[in-house]
Design a protein around this motif. Structure first.
Motif, PDB file in Angstrom:
ATOM      1  N   GLY A 225      -6.263   3.546  -5.870  1.00  0.00           N
ATOM      2  CA  GLY A 225      -6.159   2.178  -6.301  1.00  0.00           C
ATOM      3  C   GLY A 225      -7.026   1.254  -5.532  1.00  0.00           C
ATOM      4  N   PHE A 226      -7.401   0.299  -5.849  1.00  0.00           N
ATOM      5  CA  PHE A 226      -7.870  -0.763  -4.480  1.00  0.00           C
ATOM      6  C   PHE A 226      -7.049  -0.907  -3.091  1.00  0.00           C
ATOM      7  N   GLU A 227      -6.126  -1.090  -3.062  1.00  0.00           N
ATOM      8  CA  GLU A 227      -5.072  -0.772  -1.757  1.00  0.00           C
ATOM      9  C   GLU A 227      -5.639   0.447  -1.205  1.00  0.00           C
ATOM     10  N   ALA A 228      -4.987   1.466  -1.563  1.00  0.00           N
ATOM     11  CA  ALA A 228      -5.396   2.409  -1.178  1.00  0.00           C
ATOM     12  C   ALA A 228      -6.992   2.773  -0.444  1.00  0.00           C
ATOM     13  N   VAL A 229      -7.876   2.333  -0.952  1.00  0.00           N
ATOM     14  CA  VAL A 229      -9.478   2.191  -0.342  1.00  0.00           C
ATOM     15  C   VAL A 229      -9.075   1.359   0.573  1.00  0.00           C
ATOM     16  N   ALA A 246      -9.564  -8.623  -4.642  1.00  0.00           N
ATOM     17  CA  ALA A 246      -8.777  -7.853  -4.672  1.00  0.00           C
ATOM     18  C   ALA A 246      -9.132  -7.090  -2.835  1.00  0.00           C
ATOM     19  N   ALA A 247     -10.403  -7.850  -2.212  1.00  0.00           N
ATOM     20  CA  ALA A 247     -10.399  -7.517  -0.920  1.00  0.00           C
ATOM     21  C   ALA A 247      -9.614  -8.488  -0.092  1.00  0.00           C
ATOM     22  N   ARG A 252      -4.565  -9.956   3.434  1.00  0.00           N
ATOM     23  CA  ARG A 252      -3.764 -10.935   4.123  1.00  0.00           C
ATOM     24  C   ARG A 252      -2.366  -9.769   5.221  1.00  0.00           C
ATOM     25  N   THR A 253      -2.526  -8.616   4.371  1.00  0.00           N
ATOM     26  CA  THR A 253      -1.537  -7.986   5.308  1.00  0.00           C
ATOM     27  C   THR A 253      -2.317  -6.517   5.862  1.00  0.00           C
ATOM     28  N   MET A 254      -3.921  -6.645   5.911  1.00  0.00           N
ATOM     29  CA  MET A 254      -4.139  -5.411   6.779  1.00  0.00           C
ATOM     30  C   MET A 254      -5.380  -5.755   7.267  1.00  0.00           C
TER      31      MET A 254
END
Length: 320
Positions: A225-229, A246-247, A252-254
Motif C-alpha cells: 500500500g501507499f503507506e508502506a511505500v 496520498a503523499a 503529516r507523520t513522516m
C-alpha cells in the motif's frame, strides 16, 4: 420454460469462480446439490453450459450467453428489491465494485465505512483490478461500478467524473532530488524505486510508461500500500511515484519530500464507469452520490486551505 433465480445466481457464482466447488460455496450449497442444479439448467436449455477440467470450469458459447442474461436478470431483481425495501430506496442490495489501487487503498474505505454504517441491508464486494479489467467488467456486467484514473477507452459506457489527482515523486529528506521543484520520470531512473505489489494498477501503469521509453524500472522493494511505500521512502530504501493526495497525507507523520512530476500523464482524472446510470439499483446510485460528495468535500477543504485565489478542480456531467 421456468428459471429459478437461485439457479441463475448459482450459475453466476460458478462462472466467476471459476469452479463448481467455489460456486457452490458462495451459494451455500453442497457440491452435489450445485452440480444437480447446473445439470437441470442444461436440461432446460438443451445446451451444455460448462466444460469441466482439472483447473475448474470454462464456459461454453451457450454458457457465455446465459451468463450475460443471468447477470441482467439479477441486476433487475436487485433493482426491484432496493426500490421496494422496507427501509426505502437504497437501503438494501449488493454492490460489486472494480477499482484501481488508489481507490481501494486510499479513499473508498473511508467512503464505504460511512455509507454502510447508514445502510445495514447493503453489502459490498470491492476488488482491485487493472484498468482494462475494470472497463471489461462494467461492459460485460460482472461489476456494477468501475473506478479508474487517467485516460481510458470505454465505448458505450457512461463516465462520471468526480475528482482530479496528480502523481508525484516521494523522496526521503536529504535525497539528491529533494531540492528539485519538479522532475521527469527519466530523472528518477538512476535511483531504486519503492513500488506497489505485482498486479496493482499503479505498478502496471508505471511499467507501461517505462516500456514507451524503451527502459525498465529498477525496483528495490514491492509493498502492499501507499503507506508502506512512504515508510520505505522515509527510511531511505528508495523513491516512489504515488498519488500526491496520498503523499500529502502521509507527509503529516513522516519525514518526506514531495517533488512534482513534469509529465503529461501525471495529472489524472478520476471517473466512475457504469453501463447506464438510470438502470442501476438505488443503492448503487446512492454510493455514486456518496463518492461525489466526498470528492467535493475534499476539494472544498483543499480550496479553503490554499486560499480564495487558488484554482478549484472542475467537474463534468455524465457523458455517454
Amino acid at each position: 420454460m421456468h428459471f429459478d433465480l437461485a439457479d441463475l445466481r448459482l450459475f453466476i457464482h460458478v462462472a466467476e469462480g471459476p469452479s463448481l466447488t467455489q460456486g457452490a460455496r458462495r451459494a451455500h450449497l453442497s457440491l452435489a446439490a450445485a452440480s444437480t442444479r447446473i445439470k437441470t439448467l442444461e436440461t432446460q436449455l438443451e445446451a451444455r453450459l460448462l466444460y469441466r477440467n482439472s483447473r475448474g470450469v470454462e464456459l461454453t458459447p451457450a454458457g457465455v450467453r446465459l451468463l450475460e442474461h443471468a447477470r441482467a436478470v439479477m441486476r433487475q431483481v436487485d433493482f426491484l428489491k432496493s426500490e421496494f425495501s422496507d427501509g426505502g430506496a437504497g437501503s438494501t442490495g449488493h454492490i460489486r465494485i472494480y477499482a484501481n489501487t488508489t481507490a481501494v487503498t486510499e479513499f473508498m474505505p473511508e467512503i464505504l465505512a460511512r455509507f454502510l454504517a447508514d445502510r445495514p441491508g447493503v453489502t459490498v464486494d470491492l476488488q482491485e483490478r487493472l484498468t482494462r479489467d475494470i472497463v471489461r467488467g462494467v461492459m460485460d456486467g460482472s461489476t456494477d461500478l468501475g473506478i479508474t484514473a487517467g485516460p481510458i477507452v470505454a465505448p458505450g459506457l457512461q463516465r462520471l467524473h468526480f475528482s482530479t489527482d496528480r502523481l508525484a515523486l516521494a523522496v526521503p529528506v536529504g535525497h539528491p532530488l529533494a531540492g528539485r521543484k519538479q522532475v521527469t520520470l527519466d530523472d528518477t531512473l538512476q535511483f531504486p524505486h519503492v513500488s506497489l505489489h505485482e498486479g496493482s494498477t499503479m505498478l502496471n501503469f508505471l511499467r507501461e510508461q517505462m516500456e514507451s521509453r524503451g527502459t525498465t524500472l529498477t525496483l528495490r522493494i514491492q509493498v502492499s500500500g501507499f503507506e508502506a511505500v512512504c515508510r520505505m521512502v522515509e527510511a531511505g530504501v528508495g523513491i516512489g511515484v504515488i498519488p500526491e493526495s496520498a503523499a500529502r497525507r502521509h507527509q503529516r507523520t513522516m519525514r518526506l519530500k514531495i517533488v512534482a512530476l513534469d509529465e503529461p500523464w501525471a495529472i489524472r482524472e478520476r471517473d466512475m464507469l457504469v453501463r447506464k446510470l438510470e438502470a442501476l439499483p438505488a443503492c448503487v446510485r446512492a454510493l455514486i452520490d456518496a463518492v461525489r460528495g466526498h470528492a467535493a468535500a475534499q476539494a472544498g477543504a483543499r480550496q479553503q486551505a490554499s486560499g480564495p485565489d487558488a484554482p478549484r478542480p472542475g467537474t463534468v456531467t455524465p457523458k455517454p
